[in-house]
Design a protein around this motif. Structure first.
Motif, short mmCIF file in Angstrom:
data_model
loop_
_atom_site.label_atom_id
_atom_site.label_comp_id
_atom_site.label_asym_id
_atom_site.label_seq_id
_atom_site.Cartn_x
_atom_site.Cartn_y
_atom_site.Cartn_z
N LEU A 15 -9.06 -0.53 8.00
CA LEU A 15 -7.76 -0.55 8.15
C LEU A 15 -7.13 0.28 7.11
CD1 LEU A 15 -7.38 -4.44 9.40
CD2 LEU A 15 -7.16 -2.03 10.78
N PRO A 16 -7.44 0.33 5.98
CA PRO A 16 -6.62 1.38 5.00
C PRO A 16 -6.71 2.63 5.49
CG PRO A 16 -7.69 -0.55 3.56
CD PRO A 16 -8.13 -0.45 5.21
N ASP A 17 -8.03 3.12 5.77
CA ASP A 17 -8.37 4.49 6.52
C ASP A 17 -7.18 4.65 7.65
OD1 ASP A 17 -9.79 5.26 4.21
OD2 ASP A 17 -11.75 4.69 5.31
N THR A 18 -7.27 3.75 8.63
CA THR A 18 -6.68 3.93 9.68
C THR A 18 -5.22 4.11 9.37
OG1 THR A 18 -8.26 2.67 11.11
CG2 THR A 18 -5.93 2.88 11.92
N GLU A 19 -4.56 3.63 8.60
CA GLU A 19 -3.29 3.64 8.00
C GLU A 19 -3.25 5.23 7.43
OE1 GLU A 19 -1.69 0.56 5.59
OE2 GLU A 19 -2.46 -1.05 7.23
N ASP A 52 -10.75 -13.72 21.90
CA ASP A 52 -9.42 -13.15 22.24
C ASP A 52 -9.18 -11.79 21.52
OD1 ASP A 52 -8.50 -15.69 23.83
OD2 ASP A 52 -8.38 -16.55 21.76
N PRO A 53 -8.15 -10.87 22.19
CA PRO A 53 -7.91 -9.80 21.85
C PRO A 53 -7.15 -9.86 20.26
CG PRO A 53 -7.45 -9.74 24.17
CD PRO A 53 -7.77 -11.08 23.68
N THR A 54 -7.49 -8.85 19.43
CA THR A 54 -6.78 -9.15 18.14
C THR A 54 -6.01 -7.98 18.14
OG1 THR A 54 -8.46 -7.74 17.01
CG2 THR A 54 -8.90 -10.01 17.02
N PHE A 55 -6.19 -6.63 18.42
CA PHE A 55 -5.29 -5.64 18.60
C PHE A 55 -4.79 -5.23 17.26
CE2 PHE A 55 -4.36 -7.46 22.67
CZ PHE A 55 -4.69 -6.58 23.70
N THR A 56 -5.82 -5.51 16.15
CA THR A 56 -5.40 -5.29 14.75
C THR A 56 -5.50 -3.93 14.43
OG1 THR A 56 -6.89 -7.27 14.10
CG2 THR A 56 -6.30 -5.75 12.46
N GLY A 57 -6.41 -3.02 14.72
CA GLY A 57 -6.08 -1.53 14.73
C GLY A 57 -4.81 -0.83 15.19
N ALA A 58 -4.80 -1.38 16.51
CA ALA A 58 -3.35 -0.77 16.96
C ALA A 58 -2.05 -1.28 16.40
CB ALA A 58 -3.21 -1.40 18.73
N SER A 60 -1.79 -1.95 13.33
CA SER A 60 -1.68 -1.06 11.94
C SER A 60 -1.21 0.36 12.29
CB SER A 60 -3.49 -0.89 11.55
OG SER A 60 -3.34 -0.21 10.14
N ILE A 61 -1.79 1.11 13.27
CA ILE A 61 -1.24 2.44 13.71
C ILE A 61 0.13 2.19 14.08
CG2 ILE A 61 -1.43 4.09 15.26
CD1 ILE A 61 -4.43 3.73 15.62
N TYR A 62 0.56 1.20 14.80
CA TYR A 62 2.04 0.92 15.45
C TYR A 62 2.85 1.08 14.05
CZ TYR A 62 6.13 -0.99 17.40
OH TYR A 62 7.52 -1.44 17.78
N GLU A 63 2.47 -0.07 13.39
CA GLU A 63 3.40 -0.26 12.03
C GLU A 63 3.47 1.04 11.13
OE1 GLU A 63 1.48 -4.02 10.51
OE2 GLU A 63 2.72 -5.37 11.79
N THR A 64 2.49 1.74 10.96
CA THR A 64 2.59 2.96 10.07
C THR A 64 3.54 3.92 10.88
OG1 THR A 64 0.38 2.44 9.20
CG2 THR A 64 1.33 4.68 9.01
N VAL A 65 3.42 3.93 12.14
CA VAL A 65 4.30 5.09 12.70
C VAL A 65 5.80 4.49 12.76
CG1 VAL A 65 4.99 5.81 14.99
CG2 VAL A 65 2.53 5.94 14.23
N MET A 66 5.85 3.13 12.90
CA MET A 66 7.31 2.67 13.09
C MET A 66 7.94 2.62 11.60
SD MET A 66 7.94 2.36 16.20
CE MET A 66 9.53 1.72 15.90
N ARG A 67 7.16 2.71 10.64
CA ARG A 67 7.73 2.73 9.15
C ARG A 67 7.74 4.23 8.89
NH1 ARG A 67 3.42 -0.54 7.35
NH2 ARG A 67 2.18 1.30 6.62
#
Length: 71
Positions: A15-19, A52-58, A60-67
């Motif tokens: 997740l840190p690398d994804t961000e 159940d779906p986690t969408f954790t990576g998505a 992380s990407i969404y929050e980084t873009v929105m910030r």
């Protein structure tokens, strides 16, 4: 174009690398970025599929873009 592998397994992008990679895409004006396996990514212990779906990576990407955290 760049991407991150958020699917459970040995090639999983942390997740840190994804961000960080998302910030890199924003900073450098890449025309696109994609993520493999948006639903059951980053499951239990990073290797086991969750029910159940986690969408954790998505998320992380969404929050980084929105910030727009390009620092």
């Amino acid at each position: 174009m760049g991407g991150a592998c958020t699917e459970n397994g040995n090639a999983q992008t942390s997740l840190p690398d994804t961000e960080q990679w998302t910030r890199y895409a924003l900073q450098n004006g890449l025309s696109g970025m994609f993520s493999w396996r948006l639903d059951n990514d980053h499951g239990t212990h990073g290797t086991e599929e969750d029910v159940d779906p986690t969408f954790t990576g998505a998320k992380s990407i969404y929050e980084t873009v929105m910030r727009n955290d390009t620092k």
